[in-house]
Design a protein around this motif. Structure first.
Motif, short mmCIF file in Angstrom:
data_model
loop_
_atom_site.label_atom_id
_atom_site.label_comp_id
_atom_site.label_asym_id
_atom_site.label_seq_id
_atom_site.Cartn_x
_atom_site.Cartn_y
_atom_site.Cartn_z
N GLY A 1 59.52 75.67 89.34
CA GLY A 1 60.59 74.69 88.87
C GLY A 1 59.63 73.91 87.75
O GLY A 1 58.52 73.58 87.64
N GLY A 2 60.74 73.08 87.05
CA GLY A 2 60.02 72.11 86.05
C GLY A 2 60.41 72.31 85.01
O GLY A 2 61.34 73.28 84.35
N VAL A 3 60.06 71.68 83.68
CA VAL A 3 60.30 71.68 82.39
C VAL A 3 58.99 71.98 81.50
O VAL A 3 58.34 71.33 81.81
CB VAL A 3 61.10 70.61 81.75
N LEU A 4 59.16 72.88 80.52
CA LEU A 4 58.03 73.29 79.88
C LEU A 4 58.43 73.10 78.44
O LEU A 4 59.38 73.90 78.01
CB LEU A 4 57.37 74.82 79.98
N VAL A 5 57.67 72.36 77.69
CA VAL A 5 57.92 71.93 76.39
C VAL A 5 56.54 72.71 75.56
O VAL A 5 55.70 72.28 75.77
CB VAL A 5 58.08 70.61 75.89
N ILE A 6 56.80 73.64 74.42
CA ILE A 6 55.96 74.07 73.83
C ILE A 6 56.25 74.14 72.17
O ILE A 6 57.08 74.21 71.57
CB ILE A 6 56.04 75.63 74.09
N ASP A 7 55.16 73.57 71.45
CA ASP A 7 55.06 73.18 70.20
C ASP A 7 54.54 74.60 69.45
O ASP A 7 53.51 75.17 70.03
CB ASP A 7 54.46 72.17 69.72
N GLU A 8 55.02 75.17 68.48
CA GLU A 8 54.37 76.19 67.79
C GLU A 8 54.18 77.59 68.81
O GLU A 8 53.12 78.13 68.78
CB GLU A 8 53.13 76.03 67.17
N LEU A 9 55.13 77.84 69.29
CA LEU A 9 55.12 78.91 70.25
C LEU A 9 54.68 80.28 69.76
O LEU A 9 53.86 81.08 70.32
CB LEU A 9 56.42 79.13 71.15
N ASP A 10 55.26 80.39 68.71
CA ASP A 10 55.11 82.02 67.97
C ASP A 10 53.76 82.08 67.29
O ASP A 10 53.49 83.11 66.80
CB ASP A 10 56.13 82.27 66.89
N ALA A 11 52.97 80.79 67.16
CA ALA A 11 51.84 81.12 66.47
C ALA A 11 50.73 82.16 67.01
O ALA A 11 50.65 82.10 68.32
CB ALA A 11 50.86 79.88 66.19
N ASP B 1 59.84 81.62 64.18
CA ASP B 1 60.30 83.22 64.27
C ASP B 1 61.79 83.37 64.36
O ASP B 1 62.52 83.06 65.26
CB ASP B 1 59.66 83.50 65.52
N THR B 2 62.31 83.66 62.99
CA THR B 2 63.71 83.68 63.14
C THR B 2 64.44 85.01 63.53
O THR B 2 65.66 85.33 64.00
CB THR B 2 64.00 83.72 61.38
N ASN B 3 63.47 85.97 64.14
CA ASN B 3 63.84 87.22 64.55
C ASN B 3 64.53 86.95 66.17
O ASN B 3 65.19 87.64 66.36
CB ASN B 3 62.54 88.16 65.10
N LEU B 4 64.08 85.59 66.55
CA LEU B 4 64.80 85.43 67.96
C LEU B 4 66.16 85.07 67.80
O LEU B 4 66.85 84.99 68.79
CB LEU B 4 63.98 84.16 68.49
#
Length: 428
Positions: free
Chosen positions: A313-323, A355-358
């Protein structure tokens, strides 16, 4: 669990802007939301916007808030923080920045925030919700700290709180029960970069070293079809000969001195080997770092923080996930959080992407999709797709619209203005 986060007068954010993970009453993708007590929350939220729109600044605000909460009480009175206000307006350049988060610990809903510049705290507050009524636990202003009976753990600690230390952090140092729970919640709020993924490989190694989590990770790698048959994980004594030969001698000496005699993790991938007739004759082991693609390395490195959040559990924050990632891999990662099978501990993911595909196959609800763009004064705005209305109507954007096509065509804003391609290429 996080309900909402607000930042104001920080970097490119002039006015307070809020990201909410409170689910609205829409019907699509019900698995992407969950109920917890009286709250209905989203499992994930995605941030879109042009380069320099404020996506990374928003994530940095969450990271800075966490860092200050965890470290302010330990610093000296002369310490400074990395607080930069909105500098493009005279009304904000000398004012404090604003940070606030609403979150759940068990069944209790808290609202905590503070205002500060790089030298001092100007305001700090903590409220909790009881029977639909928000009750203050403490309120701090420039001239003092007011504590209610609901927060007696903070009594007599006001005078021990420096101008540049958060009162909540000070109370935690003296083992205040509520403060300790809140600090622990912030410790489980993890912000990471998709560009410097090597920094998180140790988390992956630790999960691969445990049987329960190892099986989950290996199954995930298999589902992604990363090109290898299996993955081997082992621990071995460090040997200097495994280091790249082109490293400067001074750096080699430092690394060898630091790691000599220590145990390190080693990952190899196993590939099929064929003869000239195309018949499989065996297998070949490859070193992960030397032989696999940067995308494969990123998936494996980042799987540690991802699965740790899913498992505990918890919160994960990711910048530039798709790179460095194929769009299908990005979708596979985000779908883990929206999946009832993988996410049964109410883990939450907030991430920024191009990533606009999402928008087409990421299975995101309209209230999970956020856009950022700058106004004519270069201040970042943040808004959700659920706020948009159909043209000539007060009705929300329909759930069957092509969000990706609409976004690329500029319907929702938050895209770069490129201008005339032919003129840019000199063909006009």
């Amino acid at each position: 669990m996080i309900i909402e986060f607000t930042v104001g007068n920080f970097l490119s954010f002039k006015e307070p802007k809020t990201l909410s993970l409170e689910a609205t009453n829409i019907t699509e993708y019900k698995d992407s939301a969950f109920k917890y007590g009286k709250n209905k929350l989203l499992k994930s939220a995605v941030l879109y916007g042009a380069n320099s729109s404020g996506k990374s600044n928003f994530i940095k605000a969450m990271s800075i808030m966490k860092m200050i909460i965890l470290t302010s009480a330990e610093k000296s009175s002369a310490s400074r923080f990395e607080i930069v206000p909105f500098l493009l307006n005279t009304s904000t350049e000398n004012k404090p920045s604003f940070f606030e988060v609403v979150f759940l610990i068990g069944a209790i809903r808290y609202r905590y925030g503070f205002e500060m510049d790089n030298k001092s705290i100007y305001g700090e507050w903590l409220f909790k919700l009881e029977d639909k009524e928000e009750i203050p636990l403490f309120i701090r202003e420039k001239d003092g700290i007011g504590i209610t009976d609901e927060f007696n753990e903070g009594e007599a600690l006001e005078a021990k709180t420096r101008d540049n230390a958060l009162f909540l952090s000070v109370v935690d140092q003296f083992n205040g029960e509520t403060a300790t729970k809140i600090i622990s919640w912030f410790n489980n709020l993890e912000t990471i970069s998709g560009l410097s993924h090597e920094n998180y490989s140790h988390v992956t190694f630790s999960l691969l070293d445990k049987e329960q989590s190892k099986e989950r990770l290996l199954d995930f790698f298999k589902d992604l079809d990363l090109g290898f048959e299996q993955l081997k994980f082992r621990k071995e004594k460090f040997q200097g000969k495994i280091l790249p030969k082109d490293l400067p001698s001074e750096l080699l000496d430092v690394i060898i001195n630091d790691l000599e005699g220590k145990t390190i993790a080693k990952i190899t991938t196993v590939h099929k080997k064929f003869n000239a007739e195309g018949k499989q004759i065996g297998h070949k082991d490859f070193d992960l770092r030397e032989h696999e693609s940067s995308g494969t390395n990123k998936v494996i490195d980042m799987s540690g923080p991802i699965f740790r959040t899913l498992l505990y559990g918890g919160v994960l924050v990711i910048d530039e996930l798709d790179a460095k990632l194929h769009p299908l891999m990005t979708a596979a990662i985000t779908n883990l959080f929206n999946s009832p099978e993988y996410n049964n501990n109410n883990a939450q993911l907030i991430f920024a992407t191009h990533d606009t595909n999402l928008l087409s196959y990421g299975r995101f609800r309209r209230d999970q999709i956020y856009f950022l763009e700058k106004d004519k004064y270069e201040a970042s705005d943040l808004y959700s797709l659920i706020e948009y209305k159909e043209e000539g109507s007060n009705k929300k954007i329909r759930k069957d619209r092509s969000f990706e096509k609409d976004y690329i065509n500029g319907r929702y804003g938050a895209i770069p203005f490129i201008g005339n391609f032919e003129e840019l290429l000199g063909n006009g």
